[in-house]
Design a protein around this motif. Structure first.
Motif, PDB file in Angstrom:
ATOM      1  N   ASP A 115       0.798  -1.076   0.129  1.00  0.00           N
ATOM      2  CA  ASP A 115      -0.084  -0.040   0.055  1.00  0.00           C
ATOM      3  C   ASP A 115       0.971   1.298  -0.035  1.00  0.00           C
ATOM      4  O   ASP A 115       0.593   2.215  -0.782  1.00  0.00           O
ATOM      5  N   PHE A 116       1.889   1.446   0.639  1.00  0.00           N
ATOM      6  CA  PHE A 116       2.795   2.477   0.883  1.00  0.00           C
ATOM      7  C   PHE A 116       3.395   2.775  -0.623  1.00  0.00           C
ATOM      8  O   PHE A 116       3.487   3.901  -0.966  1.00  0.00           O
ATOM      9  N   GLN A 117       3.807   1.848  -1.364  1.00  0.00           N
ATOM     10  CA  GLN A 117       4.266   2.024  -2.660  1.00  0.00           C
ATOM     11  C   GLN A 117       3.059   2.155  -3.588  1.00  0.00           C
ATOM     12  O   GLN A 117       3.413   3.156  -4.629  1.00  0.00           O
ATOM     13  N   MET A 118       1.908   1.738  -3.484  1.00  0.00           N
ATOM     14  CA  MET A 118       0.925   1.851  -4.430  1.00  0.00           C
ATOM     15  C   MET A 118       0.232   3.300  -3.974  1.00  0.00           C
ATOM     16  O   MET A 118      -0.287   3.861  -5.045  1.00  0.00           O
ATOM     17  N   GLY A 119       0.445   3.647  -3.057  1.00  0.00           N
ATOM     18  CA  GLY A 119      -0.290   5.150  -2.771  1.00  0.00           C
ATOM     19  C   GLY A 119      -1.547   4.962  -2.109  1.00  0.00           C
ATOM     20  O   GLY A 119      -2.288   5.788  -1.749  1.00  0.00           O
ATOM     21  N   LYS A 145       1.412   4.087 -11.272  1.00  0.00           N
ATOM     22  CA  LYS A 145       1.479   3.059 -10.271  1.00  0.00           C
ATOM     23  C   LYS A 145       0.628   2.199  -9.547  1.00  0.00           C
ATOM     24  O   LYS A 145       0.657   0.925  -9.482  1.00  0.00           O
ATOM     25  N   ILE A 146      -0.670   2.659  -9.799  1.00  0.00           N
ATOM     26  CA  ILE A 146      -1.704   1.728  -9.442  1.00  0.00           C
ATOM     27  C   ILE A 146      -2.133   0.612 -10.386  1.00  0.00           C
ATOM     28  O   ILE A 146      -2.260  -0.429 -10.144  1.00  0.00           O
ATOM     29  N   LEU A 147      -2.072   1.100 -11.494  1.00  0.00           N
ATOM     30  CA  LEU A 147      -2.387   0.172 -12.723  1.00  0.00           C
ATOM     31  C   LEU A 147      -1.237  -0.869 -12.748  1.00  0.00           C
ATOM     32  O   LEU A 147      -1.445  -2.002 -12.910  1.00  0.00           O
ATOM     33  N   VAL A 148       0.128  -0.573 -12.893  1.00  0.00           N
ATOM     34  CA  VAL A 148       1.132  -1.419 -12.919  1.00  0.00           C
ATOM     35  C   VAL A 148       0.954  -2.388 -11.625  1.00  0.00           C
ATOM     36  O   VAL A 148       1.218  -3.564 -11.748  1.00  0.00           O
ATOM     37  N   CYS A 201       8.985  -3.937  -8.290  1.00  0.00           N
ATOM     38  CA  CYS A 201       8.698  -3.423  -9.583  1.00  0.00           C
ATOM     39  C   CYS A 201       8.211  -1.941  -9.443  1.00  0.00           C
ATOM     40  O   CYS A 201       8.304  -1.231 -10.192  1.00  0.00           O
ATOM     41  N   LEU A 202       7.280  -1.868  -8.353  1.00  0.00           N
ATOM     42  CA  LEU A 202       7.152  -0.077  -8.013  1.00  0.00           C
ATOM     43  C   LEU A 202       8.363   0.828  -7.822  1.00  0.00           C
ATOM     44  O   LEU A 202       8.289   1.922  -8.132  1.00  0.00           O
ATOM     45  N   PHE A 203       9.531   0.356  -7.341  1.00  0.00           N
ATOM     46  CA  PHE A 203      10.471   0.936  -7.330  1.00  0.00           C
ATOM     47  C   PHE A 203      11.128   1.112  -8.650  1.00  0.00           C
ATOM     48  O   PHE A 203      11.452   2.316  -8.924  1.00  0.00           O
ATOM     49  N   LEU A 204      11.196   0.276  -9.654  1.00  0.00           N
ATOM     50  CA  LEU A 204      11.406   0.646 -11.126  1.00  0.00           C
ATOM     51  C   LEU A 204      10.591   1.606 -11.543  1.00  0.00           C
ATOM     52  O   LEU A 204      11.042   2.533 -12.281  1.00  0.00           O
ATOM     53  N   VAL A 205       9.238   1.512 -11.118  1.00  0.00           N
ATOM     54  CA  VAL A 205       8.283   2.550 -12.003  1.00  0.00           C
ATOM     55  C   VAL A 205       8.716   3.893 -11.163  1.00  0.00           C
ATOM     56  O   VAL A 205       8.765   4.776 -12.066  1.00  0.00           O
TER      57      VAL A 205
END
Length: 258
Positions: A97-101, A218-221, A190-194
């Motif tokens: 959740d922290f990485q997704m927002g 980020k949410i879509l990925v 993966c979200l870090f790479l985004v």
């Protein structure tokens, strides 16, 4: 009737341990389950276990009240170990959740009554369904039953202050975070790479408002990766259930002095 009167104090000890298990044991300790149902289930399970364990006639005295406190502590402590391991799922959801927002969007956990991460609660609900599908709740009840072989009903003391118990709790706590990291690392990585890619875009195209387009991307990925790694999450969840049972058994062995 005389036999029932003779062994009634022993039955109360069994009931104290089983009822204490249901206070902290995952799935059985849900707050939205009526308390009367929990007490009734604990009573009937205690009644079944009472005729299958080795018991002795006990007298109600000062030692007996110490045994009641010991039984309550055993039930609470071992159930708490299982709950602590299962909490790895919510920790993994919190990292995701922290990485997704989604960190600002929390839901109420029906088990604890406090706010929990959105993805964490979703994964935890799926894990409970998976636990029921593989009859994991039967294994949890088996853990309650076999606890009497490792921690006898007439054992008066518990080695809470022993270094092996403290070391085992620390290792269990460490294992909880390791499992949480294993479950969250595919999506978080993966979200870090985004984030890195969005940072490069922000430097190369300053006219683009990266804060507006970054969150939807980020949410879509995240959801795409979640669909890809969904089966592997259940594989880790299966290992988590095995870790719960091993942790409960290991703690019962230490409390029993074996």
């Amino acid at each position: 009737m005389e036999v029932l009167y003779t062994y009634f104090p022993a039955f109360l000890l069994v009931f104290a341990r089983v009822a204490s298990f249901f206070v902290t044991l995952p799935l059985f300790s849900y707050r939205n389950i009526p308390t009367t149902h929990k007490i009734g289930l604990a009573f009937f399970i205690s009644w079944i276990m009472f005729f299958t364990i080795e018991k002795k006639p006990l007298s109600i005295d000062g030692v007996y009240f110490m045994l009641i406190i010991k039984e309550v502590l055993v039930g609470l402590f071992i159930g708490l170990i299982a709950f602590m391991i299962m909490s790895a799922i919510q920790i993994a959801g919190g990292l995701i959740d922290f990485q997704m927002g989604f960190a600002i969007a929390n839901v109420i956990d029906p088990q604890t009554g406090v706010q929990s991460p959105l993805m964490g609660q979703y994964l935890y609900t799926l894990a409970l369904f998976f636990l029921l599908a593989v009859n994991g709740h039967h294994l949890l009840l088996d853990g309650v039953f076999y606890s009497y072989r490792l921690v006898p009903i007439d054992q008066l003391w518990l080695p809470f202050g022993h270094e092996n118990v403290v070391e085992y709790i620390i290792k269990t706590f460490q294992a909880m975070f390791v499992v949480a990291f294993q479950m969250s690392i595919p999506i978080v990585g993966c979200l870090f790479l985004v984030d890195v890619a969005l940072g490069i875009v922000a430097r190369t195209v300053p006219q683009l408002n990266i804060f507006v387009v970054g969150l939807p991307i980020k949410i879509l990925v995240s959801f795409i990766i979640f669909l890809v790694v969904f089966s592997s999450l259940f594989a880790v969840t299966k290992q988590l259930f095995e870790l719960v049972l091993l942790s409960m058994r290991g703690m019962m062995e230490l409390l029993g002095g074996t």
